[in-house]
Structures are given as structure tokens and as C-alpha cells.
Design an enzyme around this catalytic site. Structure first.
Site, PDB file in Angstrom:
ATOM      1  N   ASN A  39       0.815  -1.217   0.000  1.00  0.00           N
ATOM      2  CA  ASN A  39       0.000   0.000   0.000  1.00  0.00           C
ATOM      3  C   ASN A  39       0.849   1.268   0.000  1.00  0.00           C
ATOM      4  OD1 ASN A  39      -2.414   1.334  -0.051  1.00  0.00           O
ATOM      5  ND2 ASN A  39      -3.035   0.823   2.046  1.00  0.00           N
ATOM      6  N   HIS A 124     -14.279  -4.639  10.901  1.00  0.00           N
ATOM      7  CA  HIS A 124     -13.867  -3.316  11.379  1.00  0.00           C
ATOM      8  C   HIS A 124     -15.076  -2.435  11.600  1.00  0.00           C
ATOM      9  CE1 HIS A 124      -9.542  -2.899   9.700  1.00  0.00           C
ATOM     10  NE2 HIS A 124      -9.779  -4.140  10.008  1.00  0.00           N
ATOM     11  N   ARG A 149     -13.501  -5.445  15.541  1.00  0.00           N
ATOM     12  CA  ARG A 149     -12.522  -4.435  15.929  1.00  0.00           C
ATOM     13  C   ARG A 149     -13.239  -3.102  16.015  1.00  0.00           C
ATOM     14  NH1 ARG A 149      -7.562  -1.904  12.338  1.00  0.00           N
ATOM     15  NH2 ARG A 149      -9.188  -0.376  11.842  1.00  0.00           N
ATOM     16  N   TYR A 161      -6.751   7.447  12.992  1.00  0.00           N
ATOM     17  CA  TYR A 161      -6.684   6.166  12.303  1.00  0.00           C
ATOM     18  C   TYR A 161      -7.957   5.343  12.547  1.00  0.00           C
ATOM     19  CZ  TYR A 161      -6.013   1.364  11.312  1.00  0.00           C
ATOM     20  OH  TYR A 161      -6.238   0.106  10.826  1.00  0.00           O
ATOM     21  N   ASP A 212      -7.047  -1.572  17.486  1.00  0.00           N
ATOM     22  CA  ASP A 212      -5.744  -1.333  16.851  1.00  0.00           C
ATOM     23  C   ASP A 212      -5.223   0.036  17.283  1.00  0.00           C
ATOM     24  OD1 ASP A 212      -3.565  -1.163  15.186  1.00  0.00           O
ATOM     25  OD2 ASP A 212      -4.647  -1.736  13.356  1.00  0.00           O
ATOM     26  N   HIS A 214      -2.331   1.148  16.344  1.00  0.00           N
ATOM     27  CA  HIS A 214      -1.616   1.606  15.143  1.00  0.00           C
ATOM     28  C   HIS A 214      -0.336   2.375  15.469  1.00  0.00           C
ATOM     29  CE1 HIS A 214      -1.626   2.223  10.722  1.00  0.00           C
ATOM     30  NE2 HIS A 214      -2.422   1.174  10.770  1.00  0.00           N
ATOM     31  N   GLU A 238      -3.765  -4.334  19.358  1.00  0.00           N
ATOM     32  CA  GLU A 238      -2.862  -4.516  18.217  1.00  0.00           C
ATOM     33  C   GLU A 238      -1.893  -3.356  18.049  1.00  0.00           C
ATOM     34  OE1 GLU A 238      -5.145  -5.018  14.635  1.00  0.00           O
ATOM     35  OE2 GLU A 238      -3.494  -4.362  13.363  1.00  0.00           O
ATOM     36  N   GLU A 264       1.832  -6.764  11.380  1.00  0.00           N
ATOM     37  CA  GLU A 264       1.351  -6.606  10.004  1.00  0.00           C
ATOM     38  C   GLU A 264       2.402  -5.964   9.108  1.00  0.00           C
ATOM     39  OE1 GLU A 264      -2.205  -4.252  10.860  1.00  0.00           O
ATOM     40  OE2 GLU A 264      -1.282  -2.555   9.869  1.00  0.00           O
ATOM     41  N   ARG A 285       0.747 -11.146  13.395  1.00  0.00           N
ATOM     42  CA  ARG A 285      -0.151 -10.577  12.382  1.00  0.00           C
ATOM     43  C   ARG A 285       0.341 -10.737  10.950  1.00  0.00           C
ATOM     44  NH1 ARG A 285      -4.476  -8.585  12.023  1.00  0.00           N
ATOM     45  NH2 ARG A 285      -3.994  -6.484  11.322  1.00  0.00           N
ATOM     46  N   ASP A 318      -6.261  -3.496   1.543  1.00  0.00           N
ATOM     47  CA  ASP A 318      -5.104  -3.456   0.639  1.00  0.00           C
ATOM     48  C   ASP A 318      -4.512  -4.850   0.398  1.00  0.00           C
ATOM     49  OD1 ASP A 318      -4.590  -2.574   3.448  1.00  0.00           O
ATOM     50  OD2 ASP A 318      -2.494  -2.856   2.904  1.00  0.00           O
ATOM     51  N   GLU A 341      -8.213 -11.334  10.084  1.00  0.00           N
ATOM     52  CA  GLU A 341      -8.867 -10.053   9.820  1.00  0.00           C
ATOM     53  C   GLU A 341      -9.564 -10.131   8.459  1.00  0.00           C
ATOM     54  OE1 GLU A 341      -6.088  -6.826   9.392  1.00  0.00           O
ATOM     55  OE2 GLU A 341      -7.604  -5.301   9.821  1.00  0.00           O
ATOM     56  N   TRP A 404       2.221   7.080  11.958  1.00  0.00           N
ATOM     57  CA  TRP A 404       0.839   6.924  11.500  1.00  0.00           C
ATOM     58  C   TRP A 404       0.365   5.548  11.896  1.00  0.00           C
ATOM     59  CZ3 TRP A 404      -1.648   3.620   7.925  1.00  0.00           C
ATOM     60  CH2 TRP A 404      -3.044   3.882   7.824  1.00  0.00           C
TER      61      TRP A 404
HETATM   62  O1  EZ4 Z   1      -3.284   0.479   8.244  1.00  0.00           O
HETATM   63  O2  EZ4 Z   1      -3.642  -2.129   5.852  1.00  0.00           O
HETATM   64  O3  EZ4 Z   1      -5.105  -3.751  10.990  1.00  0.00           O
HETATM   65  N1  EZ4 Z   1      -5.171  -3.132  10.001  1.00  0.00           N
HETATM   66  C1  EZ4 Z   1      -4.468  -2.052   9.699  1.00  0.00           C
HETATM   67  C2  EZ4 Z   1      -4.662  -1.478   8.324  1.00  0.00           C
HETATM   68  C3  EZ4 Z   1      -3.385  -0.836   7.800  1.00  0.00           C
HETATM   69  C4  EZ4 Z   1      -3.396  -0.831   6.303  1.00  0.00           C
HETATM   70  C5  EZ4 Z   1      -2.067  -0.299   5.772  1.00  0.00           C
HETATM   71  O4  EZ4 Z   1      -1.955  -0.514   4.409  1.00  0.00           O
HETATM   72  O5  EZ4 Z   1      -3.712  -1.583  10.501  1.00  0.00           O
HETATM   73  O6  EZ4 Z   1      -5.727  -0.555   8.315  1.00  0.00           O
HETATM   74 CO    CO Z   2      -3.385  -2.943  12.103  1.00  0.00          CO
END
Ligand code: EZ4
Ligand code: CO
Length: 404
Positions: A39, A124, A149, A161, A212, A214, A238, A264, A285, A318, A341, A404
Site C-alpha cells: 500500500n 472493522h 474491531r 486512524y 488497533d 496503530h 494490536e 502486520e 499478524r 489493501d 482479519e 501513522w
Molecule cells: O493500516 O492495511 O489492521 N489493520 C491495519 C490497516 C493498515 C493498512 C495499511 O496498508 O492496521 O488498516
Molecule cells: Co493494524
């Protein structure tokens, strides 16, 4: 003379979002597909495949999956990294697809057969505030999800996010140049426990709840969040800190029993070896496309199994349907499966990538299909040319760049 790789090409398309797909074609007409989507950095993988990988594949025996994997990994001299490992993953997935097609068996049969009847997935849910998020979680429960989630807007922050207007197809890569989010750890840490208290009040204890972070926190902040969420018994928390400095996980672990999921963005077993061996995480992940394909993911899962770590493959939009199909077959087999997921793709994505897998009552099933069960309609794909799209970046309220 046996099966030989005659041709391989990379198909880039944007049905709703960008996807990079590798198609490997054999002399007997059997072809295999592999996802190579990274991505926001798609075209680097295209170049890696077209300029440096495909020329080495022509004429090889596609059944020699392990040897080709080792050739691409060891033989490059420059090992690892997301671009290299996504390219290797695409080759590996396409070769497993070919092997399964040649055998006339579903891919999970090639791995050792089914270990379960279906694959539990989580969806999600997101909302601008607690009320909307609680409602959205309810919607997922109604559709049949057993695991959800939950991400929520933070008071005082214009965006964050995981929260979008589009409820079923959240796609963070939303702009031609990176858009900017503003982050405040203190606002976030105050708000998230309130969300999960409300979710338990309204939806009870039968549903698995996930969240998450993030990569936004430091270890001691993560420890505090894990502690404050303990009474709400999350399935997992996560990416609670960025995972470059993995010793930080020991601090988190010393303070909380909230289960941790990470990986991830990992691309090899070397990214998670210490986290797994020191039992600092509960779920890994990594998924097919970003961690070197089925051949390598299987090695990660086997190591994880020794230390009570379960799989929880990344499966945002993605990850193309080709990756989802491969991951689903992997999940059906892997003994230490945790959860998958599953973020639904847009309808137009599903049209370009016809597939057999389907969702029912919180589980994904492979359907009646040989192999990984996902195809690509190249003519339709050509109608959706690549569009540059970046993931956002984050700044603190004073302008400092953050994760991010
Ligand atoms: O930000 O797949 O758990 N899922 C995530 C996603 C990621 C995107 C990044 O390309 O964290 O939303
Ligand atoms: Co994630």
C-alpha cells in the site's frame, strides 16, 4: 518435458483501490496468481518483479517452490525488506496456486489438509464518537460477526486512524499526496477505555472485541492502556507500540494481561523471532503477501506454535482477494490459528477478482473450489488504471512528525 514457467506478467489495477498481481503462466496453460500489493509503494514492487525477478523465472520448474524461494531470498544477496518480500510472496503464492491446480486439489490440501471447519474472522467497526461506534459494532454483530474491531474518533482531534465515513470499506490510502492526521496520546488514553466500557454495557460479553493502536504509544503508555482495558477483556490490543525496539514489549508485558498482537508490517521471521521466543506477544499478524508467501509464513507460524503464539493474519482492503484466498487456505490448515482479519472489499474489487470464498456466521469458508480459488478478470482490470494513493502521515498537535 514437464511443467515449465513460460511467461510471467504483473497486472496493476485500481478497482476501488490499487492492486498489484503477478500472473505466472506455464507451458501447459496452467497459471497461478499471487498478490504483490504494498500500500502506497505499489510501483516499487512492480519494478522489482519486472526488472529483477521475472527474468530469473522463465524456464524454471514451477513445482520447485522451495528452491525458487531460496533462490530469490538468498540469491538476491540483499535480503529482506517489504519490497523484496512482497515480490517473493507474489511468486510463492502463484507457484502454490499452480501446484494445487496441477494436482487438482484445494491449496489447503497441499499444506496438510483442514484443521478446522471454517476460519473465524473479525470485521472493522468505526464511528466518529462512542455512540456511533457502539451502533456500528451492533451492525457487525447483526451481520453475524463473532469478533469485531472497534475504532473511534477522539474528542478534540479532527481525524484519527480507523475512522472513516465509509463504514464497510475503510481505506486509509485516501489521497494523491499524504493527508495529515493530528495525534494526542493523552486525549486518546482518556477516551478509549470509555468506548470499551460502553461496548460491554451495550453488547455484552459474547462478542470478541479488538482494537488497533496503530503504533502510536510508548511502552509505558501502552502498559497503562493495557491495564485500563483489562476489565473489558479484549481479544487483543494490536500494534500498541512501533515494533523496531522490541525490548519495549517486556515493559508492556510486565504490566498487563491484555493479549497483544503485532506484525502486520513485519516481512520475515527475523522481525518476530525475539518477540515470539520471549513470549512477549500472543498473536502474530504477518500475512501471505508481506511476509514472503505461504512458504515463509508457514515457518513463522511453526516457530510461533512452540511459544503459544497464534496467528492473526492482516486482512485489510489493501490485501487483495488473491491474498485473502491464499490466507484463508493457510488459516484452514495452520494448527495454531487464532483469527483472521477480514475487511470486505468494494463490489468493484470483487468483480475484478472473482472468488469462491464466502462469509457466513462470523466465519470465512473456501467454497467449492480448487486451489486458492481467486481469479483475475484482466479485461475488466484494464478499465481501472493505477492511481497514485498514499497512506496518511501523523503529526502531534505542535506539528512534530509522529507514527501513522
Ligand atoms: O493500516 O492495511 O489492521 N489493520 C491495519 C490497516 C493498515 C493498512 C495499511 O496498508 O492496521 O488498516
Ligand atoms: Co493494524
Amino acid at each position: 518435458m514437464g511443467l515449465k514457467i513460460e511467461e510471467a506478467r504483473v497486472i496493476v489495477c485500481c478497482p476501488g483501490r490499487n492492486f498489484v498481481t503477478l500472473k505466472i503462466i506455464t507451458n501447459e496453460g496452467i497459471y497461478g496468481l499471487g498478490d504483490a500489493t504494498l500500500n502506497g509503494r505499489e510501483l516499487s514492487v512492480v519494478s522489482y518483479l519486472e526488472d529483477h525477478v521475472i527474468p530469473c523465472l522463465i524456464g524454471r520448474d514451477p513445482h520447485q517452490i522451495e528452491d525458487i524461494w531460496q533462490f530469490l531470498y538468498r540469491g538476491a544477496y540483499w535480503r529482506r525488506g517489504p519490497i523484496t518480500m512482497s515480490a517473493i510472496a507474489a511468486v510463492d503464492t502463484a507457484l502454490w496456486d499452480i501446484k494445487a491446480k496441477a494436482a487438482g486439489l484445494p491449496l489447503y490440501q497441499m499444506l496438510g489438509g483442514k484443521s478446522r471447519t471454517g476460519v473465524m474472522v473479525y470485521g472493522h467497526a468505526n464511528g466518529r464518537d462512542i455512540e456511533e461506534t457502539v451502533e456500528e459494532v451492533g451492525r457487525y454483530i447483526e451481520i453475524g460477526y463473532q469478533a469485531v474491531r472497534a475504532q473511534c474518533g477522539i474528542p478534540g482531534l479532527p481525524s484519527t486512524y480507523g475512522v472513516s465515513n465509509d463504514k464497510m470499506f475503510y481505506e486509509p490510502a485516501d489521497a494523491d499526496l499524504p493527508s495529515e492526521n493530528i495525534w494526542s496520546t493523552s486525549r486518546y488514553l482518556d477516551h478509549v477505555p470509555k468506548l470499551f466500557e460502553k461496548l460491554r454495557q451495550v453488547h455484552g460479553w459474547d462478542v470478541h472485541l479488538l482494537h488497533d493502536v496503530h503504533h502510536r504509544l510508548t511502552p509505558i503508555e501502552a502498559a497503562r492502556l493495557g491495564q485500563s482495558l483489562e476489565p473489558m477483556r479484549l481479544f487483543w490490543l494490536e500494534d500498541i507500540v512501533p515494533a523496531e525496539n522490541q525490548e519495549g514489549f517486556r515493559i508492556i508485558r510486565n504490566h498487563t494481561t491484555t493479549p497483544l498482537a503485532v506484525g502486520e508490517v513485519f516481512n520475515t521471521i527475523w522481525d518476530c523471532k525475539n518477540l515470539i521466543e520471549e513470549q512477549l506477544i500472543d498473536y502474530i499478524r504477518s500475512t501471505v503477501v508481506h511476509a514472503g508467501g505461504i512458504t515463509h509464513l508457514r515457518r513463522i507460524a511453526d516457530l510461533a506454535g512452540l511459544y503459544h503464539v497464534k496467528t492473526g493474519c492482516h486482512g485489510a482492503t489493501d490485501l487483495s482477494p488473491v491474498c485473502m484466498g491464499a490466507a484463508l487456505n493457510f488459516d484452514l490448515w495452520v494448527p495454531n490459528f487464532g483469527i483472521q482479519e477480514y475487511m470486505r472489499h468494494a463490489e468493484v474489487t470483487d468483480e475484478v477478482f472473482p472468488h469462491h470464498y464466502y462469509f457466513s456466521n462470523g466465519f470465512l469458508h473456501p467454497g467449492e473450489s480448487p486451489v486458492h480459488g481467486v481469479d483475475l478478470d484482466e479485461k475488466l482490470a484494464a478499465k481501472y488504471p493505477y492511481q497514485r494513493a498514499y497512506l496518511p502521515v501523523t503529526r502531534l498537535e505542535d506539528g512534530t512528525m509522529w507514527n501513522w
